[in-house]
Design an enzyme around this catalytic site. Structure first.
Site, mmCIF file in Angstrom:
data_model
loop_
_atom_site.group_PDB
_atom_site.id
_atom_site.type_symbol
_atom_site.label_atom_id
_atom_site.label_comp_id
_atom_site.label_asym_id
_atom_site.label_seq_id
_atom_site.Cartn_x
_atom_site.Cartn_y
_atom_site.Cartn_z
ATOM 1 N N GLU A 1 0.805 -1.201 0.000
ATOM 2 C CA GLU A 1 0.000 0.000 0.000
ATOM 3 C C GLU A 1 0.852 1.270 0.000
ATOM 4 O O GLU A 1 0.875 2.021 -0.953
ATOM 5 C CB GLU A 1 -0.919 -0.017 1.228
ATOM 6 C CG GLU A 1 -2.370 0.161 0.877
ATOM 7 C CD GLU A 1 -3.275 -0.223 2.032
ATOM 8 O OE1 GLU A 1 -2.773 -0.682 3.073
ATOM 9 O OE2 GLU A 1 -4.487 -0.053 1.892
ATOM 10 N N GLU B 1 -7.153 17.690 38.855
ATOM 11 C CA GLU B 1 -8.167 18.700 39.120
ATOM 12 C C GLU B 1 -7.570 20.082 39.336
ATOM 13 O O GLU B 1 -8.155 21.073 38.944
ATOM 14 C CB GLU B 1 -8.995 18.283 40.344
ATOM 15 C CG GLU B 1 -9.918 17.128 40.019
ATOM 16 C CD GLU B 1 -10.896 16.828 41.132
ATOM 17 O OE1 GLU B 1 -10.617 17.186 42.277
ATOM 18 O OE2 GLU B 1 -11.937 16.220 40.827
#
Lengths: 63, 512
Positions: B67, B309
């Site tokens: 490919e 956080e």
């Protein structure tokens, strides 16, 4: 057909390097380098008319 | 758990995790079909198979490409730090370029075979003395030739002669869907012995990559899907879970939480190789408990803090308010704070990064604040696998782990995070708001302490400039954990205590 042509026959089993360089995948493959454009003809050239058309050879001049 | 012995030999791939789920590698001297949809990392797999052979086992390999051109592959794979050109010069890697020839019109006329390709492959194997071979991707051959029947016949012949070449090969094939038929054009028919599927599924808006060994003829392997991720410098990295061994040593060594009273409540501290879960609503003191834990860890050993956080600066500033100097600890190489937004990467990628950081820094303690933030970015199954992998990583290295989980409601309640991970944690500590006489107080209790006695009281705590100060148990209050604390008056309490203690019931019990 006039004899002004140059044909090299390569046996891929004997010279796989050449096959690699020319990227020969299927056998037999006929590569037309000159005159351009480069064309590839894959298969045993069974269809005579197709081969001639591909090589751009005038049918009437081919024997 | 040991891998079952098989009569078929296997070739170790060197691909992280694959040798584990395949019980030792790919079937040696045979071809394995690797099928997947577009973008499922087939080419990476094929290239990695060769690359790992070179870097880890000094085995040369041949890459047959149908490919992409070798030039494209060299460039695309350089992102993984694979210097293919260098390997080519050292005759460790050899390309067989079977990608479509550009700008050259080709016409098929009559019969043909793949003799050219076969001769080139054989030549490349001989020249490099290759052990491995990759073909990527075989479906592309069908688009180069019109005659599917001949291509079929020739591929079959190719597969047959591969068996005689003594190489272990990977053949990739395109799939149209992640589930359903194995490959387009039914390629699996001629390399049917061994099939691996790569999936890249969209699940609740999140991409999830998995690898599954569908079959290895005559030899054993792990069943089911295994998550993986594609990482730089590596390629595919599998995260096998079921191969996890429950043989982790159990340590009796206690470590301090950094809070004296909490250590006492836990019966003398946490265990060195335990996983601790801190659960509470926002603002109840989870980050504080975490800070104490990693600060104490940096005293004798080293700690890593993963923050999802708050930012680094925030964490360092908070800690300094509680009398802890994180910046100095970091400078001394005792602490590492890594803060990231959960959303910047998939969960698998976070896991790999965390594992890398752990292996590099070699901490004795690891804290994650918070797991709930990570849960936001994943689906349930994924999240559970993540926590399991992480736990396994920590336990194997005998690292104490502390995770926090945020409960959705301020009073009481249970977080989704907890529901998924409470069974794999060794200790659970709950932090709760307690409303009493128009005032918000904070309470703490040790809910679970595997392998040790612990204090079952719910104690009040305050936060001052030295951090957490744990006080006395809440007296005369019930319903704290359920979120609706009720104050019970002294008289009432006395009555409750005597309710079963009246003379009548005792006489009745004695006479019966």
């Amino acid at each position: 057909m006039p004899s002004n042509y140059h044909l090299i026959i390569i046996d891929v089993l004997e010279d796989p390097k050449a096959a690699e360089l020319d990227k020969v995948f299927a056998t037999p493959t006929l590569i037309k380098h000159e005159p351009p454009p480069t064309r590839r003809l894959i298969g045993d050239l069974a269809d005579r008319e197709q081969v001639l058309r591909m090589l751009n050879i005038d049918k009437s001049r081919a024997k | 758990m040991t891998a079952p012995t098989t009569i078929f030999e296997k070739l170790e791939t060197g691909i992280e995790g694959l040798d584990q789920i395949s019980y030792g590698g790919l079937p040696k001297g045979r071809a394995t079909l690797v099928a997947g949809t577009a973008g499922s990392a087939k080419t990476v797999f094929a290239a990695q198979f060769i690359a790992k052979g070179i870097t880890q086992f000094n085995q040369a390999g041949v890459f047959v490409t149908f490919e992409e051109s070798p030039a494209d592959l060299r460039r695309n794979m350089s992102g993984f730090n694979w210097d293919i050109r260098d390997w080519e010069q050292k005759k460790l890697w050899s390309f067989v370029d079977a990608s479509p020839v550009k700008d050259q019109h080709s016409v098929v006329s009559g019969e043909f075979d793949f003799g050219g390709l076969l001769a080139r492959i054989k030549h490349a194997i001989k020249e490099t003395n290759a052990t491995r071979l990759s073909m990527d991707s075989i479906g592309a051959v069908f688009s180069q030739f019109d005659s599917a029947a001949i291509v079929w016949r020739e591929l079959f012949a190719l597969a047959e002669s591969l068996k005689d070449m003594g190489v272990t090969s990977v053949v990739t094939a395109e799939r149209t869907h992640d589930f359903g038929e194995i490959s387009r054009f039914g390629v699996e028919e001629f390399v049917a012995d061994n099939v691996i599927l790569l999936r890249n599924v969209l699940e609740e808006e999140k991409r999830r990559r998995t690898i599954e060994i569908l079959k290895f003829r005559g030899t054993n392997h792990q069943k089911g899907e295994c998550p993986f991720t594609v990482v730089g410098n590596e390629g595919l990295a599998l995260l096998p879970l079921s191969s996890m061994e429950l043989t982790q040593k159990s340590s009796t060594k206690r470590i301090s939480s950094g809070i004296k009273t909490l250590d006492t409540m836990c019966g003398g501290g946490f265990f060195q190789d335990s996983i601790i879960l801190i659960s509470g609503a926002t603002g109840t003191g989870k980050s504080l408990t975490t800070s104490h834990f990693i600060n104490d860890g940096a005293e004798e050993g080293r700690s890593i803090m993963f923050g999802f956080e708050e930012s680094r600066d925030q964490l360092i500033r908070n800690a300094s308010n509680w009398g802890m100097d994180f910046a100095a600890r970091e400078k001394a190489g005792k602490l590492k704070i890594i803060c990231q937004y959960p959303e910047i990467a998939a969960l698998e990628d976070h896991l790999i990064r965390m594992q890398e950081a752990i292996d590099e820094f070699k901490p004795t303690r690891v804290a994650i604040d918070s797991l709930s933030a990570l849960e936001r970015i994943s689906v349930v199954k994924n999240f559970r696998e993540f926590v399991l992998s992480l736990t396994e990583t920590l336990k194997r290295r005998e690292i104490a782990g502390l995770f926090t989980s945020t409960t959705p409601s301020l009073l009481g309640g249970q977080s989704v995070t907890e529901a998924h991970i409470s069974t794999i944690t060794d200790s659970i500590i709950l932090l709760r708001y307690v409303e009493m006489f128009g005032e918000m107080k904070r309470g703490l209790t040790v809910l679970k302490m595997r392998g040790s006695a612990h204090d079952k009281n719910i104690r009040e705590f305050i936060i001052d400039n030295n951090g957490m100060v744990i006080g006395k148990p809440f007296a005369n209050v019930t319903g704290i954990l359920s979120g609706s604390p009720t104050h019970i008056r002294e008289q009432e309490l006395n009555r409750l205590e005597t309710i079963f203690d009246d003379g009548n019931s005792r006489r009745k019990l004695e006479s019966s």
